[in-house]
Design a protein around this motif. Sequence first.
Motif, PDB file in Angstrom:
ATOM      1  N   GLN A 245       0.822  -1.214   0.000  1.00  0.00           N
ATOM      2  CA  GLN A 245       0.000   0.000   0.000  1.00  0.00           C
ATOM      3  C   GLN A 245       0.848   1.253   0.000  1.00  0.00           C
ATOM      4  OE1 GLN A 245      -1.827  -0.896   3.949  1.00  0.00           O
ATOM      5  NE2 GLN A 245      -1.453   1.269   4.327  1.00  0.00           N
ATOM      6  N   HIS A 317      -3.350  -3.011  15.891  1.00  0.00           N
ATOM      7  CA  HIS A 317      -3.555  -1.954  14.888  1.00  0.00           C
ATOM      8  C   HIS A 317      -3.889  -0.649  15.612  1.00  0.00           C
ATOM      9  CE1 HIS A 317      -4.111  -0.805  10.669  1.00  0.00           C
ATOM     10  NE2 HIS A 317      -4.908   0.104  11.193  1.00  0.00           N
ATOM     11  N   SER A 319      -5.144   2.863  17.001  1.00  0.00           N
ATOM     12  CA  SER A 319      -6.439   3.556  16.966  1.00  0.00           C
ATOM     13  C   SER A 319      -6.526   4.574  18.102  1.00  0.00           C
ATOM     14  CB  SER A 319      -7.595   2.567  17.090  1.00  0.00           C
ATOM     15  OG  SER A 319      -7.439   1.775  18.254  1.00  0.00           O
ATOM     16  N   HIS A 351      -6.309  12.546  15.429  1.00  0.00           N
ATOM     17  CA  HIS A 351      -7.634  12.092  15.856  1.00  0.00           C
ATOM     18  C   HIS A 351      -7.940  12.611  17.257  1.00  0.00           C
ATOM     19  CE1 HIS A 351      -8.546   9.494  12.521  1.00  0.00           C
ATOM     20  NE2 HIS A 351      -7.515   8.697  12.725  1.00  0.00           N
ATOM     21  N   SER A 379      -2.732  13.581   9.329  1.00  0.00           N
ATOM     22  CA  SER A 379      -1.809  13.412   8.201  1.00  0.00           C
ATOM     23  C   SER A 379      -1.279  14.743   7.704  1.00  0.00           C
ATOM     24  CB  SER A 379      -2.511  12.651   7.070  1.00  0.00           C
ATOM     25  OG  SER A 379      -2.782  11.329   7.519  1.00  0.00           O
ATOM     26  N   PHE A 421       0.163   5.070  -2.538  1.00  0.00           N
ATOM     27  CA  PHE A 421      -1.060   4.829  -1.757  1.00  0.00           C
ATOM     28  C   PHE A 421      -2.327   5.188  -2.541  1.00  0.00           C
ATOM     29  CE2 PHE A 421      -3.108   3.634   1.960  1.00  0.00           C
ATOM     30  CZ  PHE A 421      -3.890   4.627   2.528  1.00  0.00           C
ATOM     31  N   LYS A 475      -5.887  -7.630   5.240  1.00  0.00           N
ATOM     32  CA  LYS A 475      -5.708  -6.201   5.523  1.00  0.00           C
ATOM     33  C   LYS A 475      -6.696  -5.791   6.592  1.00  0.00           C
ATOM     34  CE  LYS A 475      -4.642  -1.941   5.472  1.00  0.00           C
ATOM     35  NZ  LYS A 475      -3.416  -1.458   6.111  1.00  0.00           N
ATOM     36  N   VAL A 482     -13.892  -1.629   8.766  1.00  0.00           N
ATOM     37  CA  VAL A 482     -13.609  -0.188   8.752  1.00  0.00           C
ATOM     38  C   VAL A 482     -13.538   0.280   7.299  1.00  0.00           C
ATOM     39  CG1 VAL A 482     -11.941   1.600   9.354  1.00  0.00           C
ATOM     40  CG2 VAL A 482     -12.293  -0.342  10.900  1.00  0.00           C
ATOM     41  N   TYR A 484     -12.627   2.318   3.883  1.00  0.00           N
ATOM     42  CA  TYR A 484     -11.266   2.701   3.526  1.00  0.00           C
ATOM     43  C   TYR A 484     -11.162   3.901   2.601  1.00  0.00           C
ATOM     44  CZ  TYR A 484      -6.303   1.554   3.618  1.00  0.00           C
ATOM     45  OH  TYR A 484      -4.949   1.593   3.860  1.00  0.00           O
TER      46      TYR A 484
HETATM   47  O1  LIG Z   1      -5.447   2.360   9.695  1.00  0.00           O
HETATM   48  C1  LIG Z   1      -4.756   3.356   9.717  1.00  0.00           C
HETATM   49  C2  LIG Z   1      -4.475   4.080  11.024  1.00  0.00           C
HETATM   50  C3  LIG Z   1      -5.525   3.718  12.039  1.00  0.00           C
HETATM   51  C4  LIG Z   1      -6.663   4.777  12.179  1.00  0.00           C
HETATM   52  O2  LIG Z   1      -6.190   5.877  12.911  1.00  0.00           O
HETATM   53  O3  LIG Z   1      -7.083   5.277  10.923  1.00  0.00           O
HETATM   54  C5  LIG Z   1      -7.845   4.098  12.931  1.00  0.00           C
HETATM   55  C6  LIG Z   1      -8.412   2.901  12.174  1.00  0.00           C
HETATM   56  C7  LIG Z   1      -9.495   2.267  12.972  1.00  0.00           C
HETATM   57  C8  LIG Z   1      -9.163   1.310  13.942  1.00  0.00           C
HETATM   58  C9  LIG Z   1     -10.175   0.720  14.695  1.00  0.00           C
HETATM   59  C10 LIG Z   1     -11.515   1.078  14.506  1.00  0.00           C
HETATM   60  C11 LIG Z   1     -11.846   2.065  13.560  1.00  0.00           C
HETATM   61  C12 LIG Z   1     -10.831   2.652  12.792  1.00  0.00           C
HETATM   62  N1  LIG Z   1      -8.886   5.110  13.079  1.00  0.00           N
HETATM   63  C13 LIG Z   1      -9.076   5.685  14.287  1.00  0.00           C
HETATM   64  O4  LIG Z   1      -8.443   5.427  15.281  1.00  0.00           O
HETATM   65  C14 LIG Z   1     -10.171   6.679  14.322  1.00  0.00           C
HETATM   66  C15 LIG Z   1     -10.984   6.859  13.212  1.00  0.00           C
HETATM   67  C16 LIG Z   1     -12.013   7.805  13.244  1.00  0.00           C
HETATM   68  C17 LIG Z   1     -12.227   8.558  14.389  1.00  0.00           C
HETATM   69  C18 LIG Z   1     -11.406   8.366  15.493  1.00  0.00           C
HETATM   70  C19 LIG Z   1     -10.389   7.426  15.465  1.00  0.00           C
HETATM   71  N2  LIG Z   1      -4.196   3.876   8.620  1.00  0.00           N
HETATM   72  C20 LIG Z   1      -4.450   3.268   7.336  1.00  0.00           C
HETATM   73  C21 LIG Z   1      -4.122   4.207   6.172  1.00  0.00           C
HETATM   74  C22 LIG Z   1      -2.978   5.096   6.426  1.00  0.00           C
HETATM   75  C23 LIG Z   1      -3.187   6.363   6.970  1.00  0.00           C
HETATM   76  C24 LIG Z   1      -2.119   7.228   7.181  1.00  0.00           C
HETATM   77  C25 LIG Z   1      -0.831   6.816   6.833  1.00  0.00           C
HETATM   78  C26 LIG Z   1      -0.618   5.534   6.285  1.00  0.00           C
HETATM   79  C27 LIG Z   1      -1.693   4.678   6.110  1.00  0.00           C
HETATM   80  C28 LIG Z   1      -3.610   1.973   7.201  1.00  0.00           C
HETATM   81  O5  LIG Z   1      -2.772   1.733   8.081  1.00  0.00           O
HETATM   82  O6  LIG Z   1      -3.856   1.262   6.234  1.00  0.00           O
END
Ligand SMILES: O=C(CCC(O)(O)[C@H](Cc1ccccc1)NC(=O)c1ccccc1)N[C@@H](Cc1ccccc1)C(=O)O
Length: 591
Positions: A245, A317, A319, A351, A379, A421, A475, A482, A484
């Motif tokens: 990715q 993972h 969060s 977040h 980001s 990405f 993934k 969740v 994407y």
């Molecule tokens: O998954 C994430 C980071 C985790 C998160 O912060 O987006 C997380 C994902 C998640 C985990 C458990 C339940 C729901 C979502 N999201 C949060 O923690 C979150 C999302 C919305 C509101 C508050 C917190 N990034 C993605 C994409 C990414 C993003 C940024 C840089 C690189 C890659 C990935 O790794 O593939």
Amino acid sequence: EFYNETQAKIFLQFYEQTSRIVFNEFMEATWNYVTNITKRNRKNMFQKEVERSQFMMYFGSRARLFKTDHFQSPEVKRMLSKLQNIDKSALPTEDLREYNRLLTYMETTYSTAEVCLDEGPCLPLEPELEEIMATSRDHKELLWAWQRWRDAVGRQIRPVFEHYVRLSNKAAQYNGYKDMGALWRAKYESNTLEEDLKQLFDELQPLYLNLHAYVRRSLFRYYGPEVIDLRGPIPAHLLGNMWAQSWENILDIVLPYPKKPPEDVTKIMKNQHWKPEKMFQEANIFITSLGLLPAPPSFWVKSMLERPTDGREVECHASSWNFYKGNDVRIKKCTEVTIEDLLSIFHQMGHIQYFLQFQNLSVIYQEGASPAFEEAVGSVITLSASSHKHLLSRGLLSQEHQDSEEEVNFLLGIALEKIAFIPFSYMVDVFRWKVFDGTIPKTIYNQEWWNLRLKYQGLCPPVPRSEEDFDPGAKFHIPANVPYVRYFLSLVLQFQFHEALCRASGHAGPLHRCDIYNSKVAGKMLGDVLKLGSSRPWQEVLKEMTGQSNISSKSFLSYFKPLLNWLVNENVKQGDILGWPDYSCSFEEKN
Ligand SMILES: O=C(CCC(O)(O)[C@H](Cc1ccccc1)NC(=O)c1ccccc1)N[C@@H](Cc1ccccc1)C(=O)O
Ligand SMILES: [Zn+2]
């Protein structure tokens, strides 16, 4: 029977008070489970989930009884309509229990999976398997980790996924949507979402095709013609990442000017004895330098910043969590001391900042203006934090200036993360929307996944795949349910925000040299967006911040303009073609 606006306001007041308690108890129970995966904690989480769903069902169904057409307050209308979408809580009790069992089974299978060596230790995804995918340069070892992870996770999730799809669609229909994909897309309050996504993707495609051709050439030089076809897709295990990715981990292989390698920030962090807590403090320092809110004292006590060493099974993972109670916000992350994890921490702290900024709003509005806004906040800060200027000012780099060749090396490093990405973040939900709407039947899930991986990313599986495999299940976001596409939109939005914040901070010159650190003006601009939560449509919020009301790829393209010129030149010089007309990774004659 509830018709008038006054009763609606009383109804919303009642929701306000009771929801915080119900949500807090639910979040605590879920947190206890994911930070200590045991039967007892799972049972307690299920119980709290049932209570939350009954609560949502009560308020969701009553919210539908109000005839809001002639209501005066748009606020009351917006809040009542948001209350009506209750997602899976709309399922009848038995279906809901079954659905929660499926969801927990899939997410826990992913979180506890490990790959065992013939003799000796078993390796979890974080950090061991991800470390191999990032650092190994032995394509057979990479294949081993790639394939064994998919055997351990994808194959276990395959049998239940079709039941998850069926119940997801049933829940969506109870909420008035034709399928779950439609419910997910509705969160963007736009009736041109899919066309807009397609247009953004097409605008960014030239960047990706040129990067793909350049990286393929570099991998050809490194791994040879038996492994790489210069007119074909790239095998998916060679890109430095378990899902291909983002490709920043193979910068050493693809470096444009190898005589001027960038300093290894991870090595510098380790030499300076960085610890996970210091990494979070570093992000907190950046955020408070903008005049934004610090992580509260409870954050440092209640968060899980590292994988526990007491044998507990946890979900690694990363969060961020809002507990709807005073300042109780937390992050769960199995942090390793690497630059990749430092930047990921900036993302998570974004977040957290959203939670802190909108905490005085009604619970109904305590979410991002759109899911893409939620992902873009952290980001956009990361874009400044990863700039040469910032890392230098924080003692994470020692070399003062960058000459033009070093700058190309730097930009390519950012491109490997951000440009690579583009197609991945686009296609994950293109796949799931087709699964939900029935275009992709359960008989060909895996074949269709790889058709999309080929079409959008120009990748192919390094070994033959079958329908016993379920590679999308490898993934996190797919077993974890969740969405994407938020990350694709965030990818574009974060550069649009970056340009606006940089301009506000008085930055002059190329966008990739901008660092908004210490800019109170930029901080105020960002804080004003976050304070609104989801109380206003995101198009209005975006217009207030940037002057435009539509997401635009202009900023993304201008950030990478210098690099695109270099890439196009390089590909022409090498006689490389864009795209992958030889559309398969023929396994036979190569291995
Ligand atoms: O998954 C994430 C980071 C985790 C998160 O912060 O987006 C997380 C994902 C998640 C985990 C458990 C339940 C729901 C979502 N999201 C949060 O923690 C979150 C999302 C919305 C509101 C508050 C917190 N990034 C993605 C994409 C990414 C993003 C940024 C840089 C690189 C890659 C990935 O790794 O593939
Ligand atoms: Zn996120």
